[in-house]
Design an enzyme around this catalytic site. Structure first.
Site, PDB file in Angstrom:
ATOM      1  N   HIS A 100      27.213  59.172 -18.286  1.00 24.71           N
ATOM      2  CA  HIS A 100      27.923  57.979 -17.814  1.00 24.71           C
ATOM      3  C   HIS A 100      28.744  57.403 -18.964  1.00 24.71           C
ATOM      4  CE1 HIS A 100      28.588  53.877 -16.337  1.00 24.71           C
ATOM      5  NE2 HIS A 100      28.295  54.329 -15.127  1.00 24.71           N
ATOM      6  N   SER A 126      29.806  55.253  -8.731  1.00 23.44           N
ATOM      7  CA  SER A 126      29.447  53.902  -9.165  1.00 23.44           C
ATOM      8  C   SER A 126      27.934  53.803  -9.261  1.00 23.44           C
ATOM      9  CB  SER A 126      29.984  52.859  -8.175  1.00 23.44           C
ATOM     10  OG  SER A 126      29.385  51.599  -8.391  1.00 23.44           O
ATOM     11  N   CYS A 128      22.834  43.727 -16.283  1.00 21.59           N
ATOM     12  CA  CYS A 128      23.691  42.551 -16.139  1.00 21.59           C
ATOM     13  C   CYS A 128      23.278  41.694 -14.952  1.00 21.59           C
ATOM     14  CB  CYS A 128      25.158  42.962 -16.055  1.00 21.59           C
ATOM     15  SG  CYS A 128      25.798  43.239 -14.409  1.00 21.59           S
ATOM     16  N   HIS A 169      34.630  51.961 -11.429  1.00 15.86           N
ATOM     17  CA  HIS A 169      34.264  53.094 -10.583  1.00 15.86           C
ATOM     18  C   HIS A 169      34.437  52.738  -9.104  1.00 15.86           C
ATOM     19  CE1 HIS A 169      31.679  55.064 -13.956  1.00 15.86           C
ATOM     20  NE2 HIS A 169      32.949  55.413 -14.018  1.00 15.86           N
ATOM     21  N   GLU A 193      29.541  54.437 -19.857  1.00 16.97           N
ATOM     22  CA  GLU A 193      28.951  53.324 -20.594  1.00 16.97           C
ATOM     23  C   GLU A 193      27.908  53.818 -21.589  1.00 16.97           C
ATOM     24  OE1 GLU A 193      25.952  49.600 -19.952  1.00 16.97           O
ATOM     25  OE2 GLU A 193      27.241  50.110 -18.238  1.00 16.97           O
TER      26      GLU A 193
END
Length: 337
Positions: free
Chosen positions: A149, A247, A219, A66, A151
C-alpha cells in the site's frame, strides 16, 4: 477532530433478526458520517486548485485518492497520473498523493527538477514524524499495514532500517526485533480498528514491552465510518459500501458490516454495479461510503433503491465531523471557501 454525539440511530429495532422481519416496509439506513474525510477533501482540492493556478497538464504520483470516479474526473480535466517520478517531464509540476511518499521519492523529484506540491494527509504525515522520531531513538518499529500500500511504503521509507511491516495477525510469528525493550508499533491510518487491535495483542504476547504510539494512528474518519456501520449492520439484510476495490478503508467497511451482523455486504463504485438479485427478500439496506467517495455516488445508489421501493431513508448518526485541513502553503490563497 470529530465531535461525538449521542447515538441518533434512526432505527426501529426489532427483536427478530433482519431476515425474519418479512412484514416490514422496505427501508434504507444511511450511515453518518460517510464519504469524504478532511484529508481526501484537501487532496482533491489541492489538485483542482493547482489546475486553476498552473493549468494543465499537471502530474500526480499514484492516484490522488483511491477512488475511480475521482481519478477519471481529474483525468478529464488534464491531470496525468503516473506511477513514478521518472515518468514526469523534467521541470513539470508534480503533486504527491494523499497517501504520502518516502524521502527517496522527494529526492527523485528534486533530481528531475520537478516543482512539487505535497497533498499528503496531515494524519499520515503525523505517522511519518513518529517513525522518524523513534528511529532516531533506535527503536524497532513494527508498522501494522498492508504490504504494497502506498501509505505503508511511504511511512516505511522514512526509516527503512528500523521498520518491519506487519500485515495482520498472521504475520506476527515471523517478526524479529533487535532489542525487546525498545519496540513500538505504528499503523496505517485506514485499517480495521478491530483487526489492528488483534494484531497488537498478538505482538504484545511476543513482545511484552511493546510500546503504543503517542497518539492513535488509525484516523478519526476511518474509526467513525466503522462505528456507524457497526451501529446499523445488525438491522440490515444487506449493506452496500460505495467505494473502490483498491481503497483500504472501503474494503474494511465491508468486513466490518459482515462482522457486525449484516446478512450480506458488497462493495460498488457506482449504482450500476448493484446486482438487483441482492435485493431479493431484503427489507433493510444499509448504505455507507469510504473516505474517498464523493456524495454524488452515494446519491446514485439511493436513487436506484428508490426505484425498487426503498423510499424510506433513515439516517444512522454516530458522530459529527467538522475538521478541515489547510491547503498546502503554495495554494492557500486560492481557497475560496
Amino acid at each position: 477532530m470529530s465531535s461525538a454525539v449521542p447515538l441518533n440511530l434512526g432505527i426501529a429495532h426489532s427483536a427478530d433478526s433482519p431476515s425474519t422481519r418479512k412484514g416490514s416496509a422496505k427501508r434504507v439506513l444511511l450511515a453518518e458520517p460517510r464519504g469524504y474525510c478532511a484529508g481526501v477533501d484537501r487532496a482533491v482540492e489541492t489538485v483542482e486548485k493547482a489546475l486553476e493556478k498552473h493549468g494543465a497538464p499537471i502530474y500526480v504520483r499514484k492516484e490522488i485518492v483511491h477512488n475511480r470516479h475521482v481519478v477519471e474526473t481529474l483525468e478529464d480535466q488534464g491531470v496525468i497520473f503516473v506511477d513514478e517520478t521518472d515518468e514526469v517531464p523534467e521541470g513539470s509540476l508534480l503533486v504527491f498523493s494523499a497517501h504520502g511518499v518516502s524521502p527517496a521519492v522527494h529526492d527523485s523529484a528534486a533530481e528531475r527538477n520537478l516543482r512539487t506540491i505535497d497533498a499528503t494527509c496531515p494524519l499520515v504525515t503525523k505517522v511519518h514524524q513518529e517513525a522518524k522520531r523513534f528511529a532516531r531513538d533506535d527503536y524497532d518499529i513494527l508498522l501494522i499495514g498492508h504490504e504494497g500500500h502506498e501509505e505503508v511504503e511511504g511511512t516505511a521509507g522514512e526509516a527503512p532500517d528500523h521498520v518491519t511491516i506487519v500485515d495482520g495477525p498472521d504475520s506476527v510469528d515471523a517478526v524479529t526485533v533487535r532489542d525487546e525493550s525498545k519496540v513500538i508499533w505504528l499503523s496505517q491510518t485506514t485499517l480495521s480498528v478491530d483487526e489492528t487491535m488483534q494484531t497488537v495483542a498478538r505482538l504484545r504476547e511476543r513482545f511484552p514491552n511493546l510500546q503504543d504510539p503517542p497518539s492513535d494512528d488509525i484516523c478519526y474518519a476511518t474509526q467513525n465510518r466503522q462505528v456507524a456501520v457497526k451501529a446499523m449492520a445488525p438491522e440490515c439484510d444487506l449493506v452496500i459500501v460505495v467505494g473502490s476495490r483498491n481503497s483500504s478503508n472501503s474494503v474494511r467497511l465491508v468486513e466490518v458490516a459482515l462482522g457486525a451482523g449484516a446478512a450480506a455486504s458488497y462493495l460498488v463504485d457506482y449504482a450500476r454495479e448493484v446486482d438487483l438479485a441482492w435485493l431479493e427478500g431484503v427489507q433493510t439496506v444499509g448504505i455507507t461510503s469510504g473516505a474517498s467517495v464523493p456524495e454524488v455516488l452515494v446519491r446514485g445508489v439511493i436513487e436506484l433503491l428508490a426505484e425498487h421501493g426503498y423510499n424510506d431513508v433513515q439516517p444512522v448518526t454516530t458522530a459529527n465531523e467538522t475538521l478541515v485541513f489547510a491547503l498546502p502553503r503554495e495554494l492557500r490563497a486560492a481557497r475560496t471557501s
